[in-house]
Write an enzyme that holds these catalytic residues in place. Structure first.
Site, PDB file in Angstrom:
ATOM      1  N   GLU A   1       0.693  -1.254   0.087  1.00 29.16           N
ATOM      2  CA  GLU A   1       0.040  -0.151   0.002  1.00 29.16           C
ATOM      3  C   GLU A   1       0.830   1.272   0.122  1.00 29.16           C
ATOM      4  O   GLU A   1       1.486   1.579   0.951  1.00 29.16           O
ATOM      5  CB  GLU A   1      -1.031   0.099   1.239  1.00 29.16           C
ATOM      6  CG  GLU A   1      -1.679  -1.376   1.512  1.00 29.16           C
ATOM      7  CD  GLU A   1      -3.018  -1.333   0.266  1.00 29.16           C
ATOM      8  OE1 GLU A   1      -3.131  -0.357  -0.040  1.00 29.16           O
ATOM      9  OE2 GLU A   1      -3.523  -2.554   0.190  1.00 29.16           O
TER      10      GLU A   1
ATOM     11  N   CYS B   1      -3.254   8.350   3.435  1.00 25.76           N
ATOM     12  CA  CYS B   1      -2.959   8.027   2.372  1.00 25.76           C
ATOM     13  C   CYS B   1      -4.177   8.145   1.247  1.00 25.76           C
ATOM     14  O   CYS B   1      -3.954   8.141  -0.071  1.00 25.76           O
ATOM     15  CB  CYS B   1      -2.604   6.402   2.341  1.00 25.76           C
ATOM     16  SG  CYS B   1      -3.570   5.366   3.130  1.00 25.76           S
TER      17      CYS B   1
HETATM   18  P1  NAP Z   1       8.245   4.840   4.765  1.00 20.55           P
HETATM   19  O1  NAP Z   1       9.198   5.870   4.862  1.00 20.55           O
HETATM   20  O2  NAP Z   1       8.477   4.230   3.297  1.00 20.55           O
HETATM   21  O3  NAP Z   1       8.314   3.986   5.927  1.00 20.55           O
HETATM   22  C1  NAP Z   1       7.280   2.965   6.024  1.00 20.55           C
HETATM   23  C2  NAP Z   1       7.867   1.837   6.935  1.00 20.55           C
HETATM   24  O4  NAP Z   1       8.847   1.160   6.462  1.00 20.55           O
HETATM   25  C3  NAP Z   1       8.203   2.035   8.326  1.00 20.55           C
HETATM   26  O5  NAP Z   1       7.802   1.382   9.188  1.00 20.55           O
HETATM   27  C4  NAP Z   1       9.710   2.410   7.896  1.00 20.55           C
HETATM   28  O6  NAP Z   1      10.662   1.943   9.072  1.00 20.55           O
HETATM   29  C5  NAP Z   1       9.907   0.969   7.131  1.00 20.55           C
HETATM   30  N1  NAP Z   1      11.242   0.956   6.457  1.00 20.55           N
HETATM   31  C6  NAP Z   1      11.852   1.923   6.267  1.00 20.55           C
HETATM   32  N2  NAP Z   1      13.082   1.550   5.311  1.00 20.55           N
HETATM   33  C7  NAP Z   1      12.822   0.227   5.073  1.00 20.55           C
HETATM   34  C8  NAP Z   1      13.728  -0.577   4.655  1.00 20.55           C
HETATM   35  N3  NAP Z   1      14.758  -0.818   3.997  1.00 20.55           N
HETATM   36  N4  NAP Z   1      13.275  -2.081   4.738  1.00 20.55           N
HETATM   37  C9  NAP Z   1      12.164  -2.290   5.352  1.00 20.55           C
HETATM   38  N5  NAP Z   1      11.295  -1.317   5.867  1.00 20.55           N
HETATM   39  C10 NAP Z   1      11.768  -0.080   5.882  1.00 20.55           C
HETATM   40  O7  NAP Z   1       6.625   5.642   4.738  1.00 20.55           O
HETATM   41  P2  NAP Z   1       6.271   6.615   5.687  1.00 20.55           P
HETATM   42  O8  NAP Z   1       6.771   7.800   5.627  1.00 20.55           O
HETATM   43  O9  NAP Z   1       6.221   5.953   7.167  1.00 20.55           O
HETATM   44  O10 NAP Z   1       4.569   6.697   5.444  1.00 20.55           O
HETATM   45  C11 NAP Z   1       4.288   7.785   4.609  1.00 20.55           C
HETATM   46  C12 NAP Z   1       3.875   7.262   3.288  1.00 20.55           C
HETATM   47  O11 NAP Z   1       3.138   5.985   3.449  1.00 20.55           O
HETATM   48  C13 NAP Z   1       3.009   8.156   2.386  1.00 20.55           C
HETATM   49  O12 NAP Z   1       3.454   8.214   1.177  1.00 20.55           O
HETATM   50  C14 NAP Z   1       1.562   7.540   2.567  1.00 20.55           C
HETATM   51  O13 NAP Z   1       0.902   7.805   1.228  1.00 20.55           O
HETATM   52  C15 NAP Z   1       1.898   6.078   2.561  1.00 20.55           C
HETATM   53  N6  NAP Z   1       0.631   5.594   2.956  1.00 20.55           N
HETATM   54  C16 NAP Z   1       0.211   4.645   2.230  1.00 20.55           C
HETATM   55  C17 NAP Z   1      -1.163   3.929   2.926  1.00 20.55           C
HETATM   56  C18 NAP Z   1      -1.907   2.781   2.020  1.00 20.55           C
HETATM   57  O14 NAP Z   1      -2.613   2.194   2.748  1.00 20.55           O
HETATM   58  N7  NAP Z   1      -1.756   2.785   0.773  1.00 20.55           N
HETATM   59  C19 NAP Z   1      -1.407   4.184   4.209  1.00 20.55           C
HETATM   60  C20 NAP Z   1      -0.659   5.032   4.860  1.00 20.55           C
HETATM   61  C21 NAP Z   1       0.491   5.512   4.123  1.00 20.55           C
HETATM   62  P3  NAP Z   1      11.058   3.519   9.942  1.00 20.55           P
HETATM   63  O15 NAP Z   1       9.900   4.336  10.452  1.00 20.55           O
HETATM   64  O16 NAP Z   1      11.943   2.721  11.172  1.00 20.55           O
HETATM   65  O17 NAP Z   1      12.010   4.010   8.950  1.00 20.55           O
END
Ligand code: NAP
Length: 524
Positions: A258, A297
């Site tokens: 997602e 999102c």
């Molecule tokens: P993110 O930076 O991609 O992080 C998401 C998750 O991935 C966090 O738990 C993060 O951990 C982890 N992560 C980071 N690097 C990783 C790696 N190399 N391997 C495995 N896991 C890793 O996203 P975010 O900033 O938290 O979220 C915002 C984004 O999510 C927005 O763009 C939004 O549109 C999207 N979103 C989508 C939905 C949906 O249902 N489609 C829902 C909510 C949000 P850390 O926090 O420890 O870095």
């Protein structure tokens, strides 16, 4: 004062991490709240424990027994609701109303699956569809069945829904008999950790059924084995890393993504500025821009209106946005709290500047003083409405998701042009359409459905009952094709599919009768 270091729960026990951990902050006051970390955690042993112990005990239960576990979790979470609201205010900077979307939304989803699961009764497997004859002999047929995958579910979650993001996934996973390991996003991990702690302390679930690992994501994907599944919610950039990890790319670990998306709102070309469809669009756009400070999102990012209504829409949306008081969510006059962190604030401000290279500013609330908050400290950003009268010439406006209280109003001349521009989002979670004309809504659903997980139509007759453009309801599909990640979640019992393996049993009618006696027909 010593800042507590939150323990992780893995392998059926609590672990206190060695090392200083990573601090979590109050994004409004700037104070440090707790720390998280997982240095020294034996991931391999913990994943094995979940898979072998938690999974085995869960799978031995029937759907109804597992549904009863979900109902028991609901009771525990309800008993601690006040604590969750306090954590959300402190760590996510959200008003109580916005925290409810996450906290009560998560509890509601669990309750929904508890009810759905109860109806599946004593079975431990699902019949998928009817039997199909394999040839001339009517006695030899095929029956598709679904069984819980004999692995675990790893959830890597985004920061914006520390509660709902856990439970909307854990409810169908646990109901399916699949143990869960959740890795919350670091910035807001506290609420997830606390909820898991309350459930573990209540001794509801078998050991290994639910685990939480906070802090670094390093090494988590490396633990996955072929029958495990991974569900990722977050940015497209991290999604790429998940997809290309050998566990997914080579070992066949099932993966649900997602990611971010450029969701749209579309006003009927025959709407008028004094009509109800127009007012419904204006109200919904303002709500979507301001709920959780636009950190959803599903939030509306692009608003398509007929060219003749561009100025009227800009003015109506701006007038409502100007009433949005922004600041410390502890102050009851505040309608919109802060973003989750200084990093997000910087990212949103940078995103606004990017979009401004292709758009005019129609409303900018950032000049107004914050309520009870220091602008130099708080991660607050007031709503900004941008506008484009020539969106066909724009590129970034259809590509860059600014994850905050920001949307762009766009003018269209013909409905076909609006459809084409909406498609430039390359797949989104949701599109909402505002019209009093059922035929127009039906046409729009067919034009845009395949590029969206959900088409949400708001007409005057459902103005009071409609559930909201951005609200994800458990009975409806959540996810979106293409850029949105290509994932599917929820959708009632459809959600169980991700946590089950489908196989075809080709056998005599008598054997299939015996099989059917031990399974329940899956009806959506
Ligand atoms: P993110 O930076 O991609 O992080 C998401 C998750 O991935 C966090 O738990 C993060 O951990 C982890 N992560 C980071 N690097 C990783 C790696 N190399 N391997 C495995 N896991 C890793 O996203 P975010 O900033 O938290 O979220 C915002 C984004 O999510 C927005 O763009 C939004 O549109 C999207 N979103 C989508 C939905 C949906 O249902 N489609 C829902 C909510 C949000 P850390 O926090 O420890 O870095």
């Amino acid at each position: 004062m010593t800042i507590p270091l939150l323990p992780n729960y893995l392998g059926g026990r609590w672990h206190t991490t060695s090392g200083p951990g990573t601090p979590l902050f109050d994004p409004v006051l700037g104070t440090e709240l707790v720390r998280v970390g997982n240095t020294g955690l034996d991931l391999e042993a913990g994943f094995r424990f979940a898979r072998e112990q938690g999974g085995a005990v869960l799978r031995a239960l029937s759907y109804a027994q597992r549904a009863a576990l979900l109902a028991a979790i609901v009771k525990v979470l309800q008993a601690h609701r006040d604590a969750y609201y306090d954590i959300a205010t402190a760590n996510s900077g959200t008003t109580a109303k916005d925290s409810a979307v996450d906290i009560d939304g998560g509890i509601f989803t669990l309750g929904y699956y508890a009810k759905q699961g109860e109806a599946l009764g004593d079975a431990r497997a699902l019949l998928d569809g009817e039997r199909i004859r394999m040839g001339k002999d009517p006695l030899f047929q095929t029956q598709h069945i679904l069984q819980p995958t004999p692995g675990l579910a790893l959830f890597i979650n985004a920061f914006n829904f520390p509660s709902w993001g856990l439970w909307e996934k854990a409810a169908p996973a646990l109901l399916s008999g699949v143990p869960v390991i959740v890795k919350p996003a670091t910035a807001t991990a506290w609420l997830t950790q606390r909820m898991v702690k309350d459930v573990i302390d209540a001794n509801i679930l078998p050991p290994g059924a639910l685990s939480v690992v906070c802090g670094s994501s390093a090494g988590l994907m490396d633990q996955l084995q072929p029958f495990d599944v991974v569900s990722f919610t977050g940015s497209a950039e991290t999604a790429r890393l998940i997809r290309s990890h050998p566990a997914v790319a080579s070992a066949g670990v099932r993966c649900n993504i997602e990611a971010d998306s450029l969701n749209s709102a579309l006003l009927d070309p025959s709407a008028t500025a004094d009509g109800e469809a127009f007012n419904l669009l204006v109200g919904e756009v303002v709500r979507e821009m301001t709920v959780k400070a636009g950190q959803k999102c599903t939030a509306i990012r692009r608003v398509f209106v007929p060219r003749a209504l561009f100025d009227a829409a800009a003015q109506a949306i701006a007038t409502k946005l100007a009433r949005t008081s922004v600041g410390n969510p502890r102050n009851e006059t505040v309608r919109m709290g802060s973003l989750v962190s200084q990093e997000q604030k910087a990212s949103v401000l940078e995103g606004i500047e990017k979009l401004r290279t292709e758009a005019e500013v129609l409303y900018d609330g950032r000049g107004a003083a914050l309520v009870d908050a220091d602008a130099a400290v708080a991660a607050c950003v007031a709503p900004v409405l941008l506008g484009s009268r020539e969106p066909a010439k724009a590129k970034l406006l259809h590509e860059v998701e600014v994850f905050g209280p920001v949307a762009t109003l766009m003018a269209y001349d013909r409905i076909e042009q609006a459809f084409e521009l909406i498609h430039r989002g390359e797949g989104s979670l949701v599109c909402s359409v505002y019209s009093a004309d059922p035929a127009f809504i039906a046409r729009t659903a067919l034009e845009l459905g395949s590029a969206h997980g959900r088409v949400h139509a708001i007409s005057p007759d459902v103005a009071a009952s409609q559930t909201g453009h951005g609200n994800v309801m458990p009975m409806s599909l959540h996810g979106g094709p293409g850029r949105a990640g290509g994932g599917e979640e929820l959708g009632g019992l459809r959600a169980l599919g991700f946590y089950h393996r489908r196989s075809a049993v080709q056998a005599s009618s008598a054997a299939l009768d015996a099989l059917a006696a031990q399974a329940v027909a899956l009806k959506y």
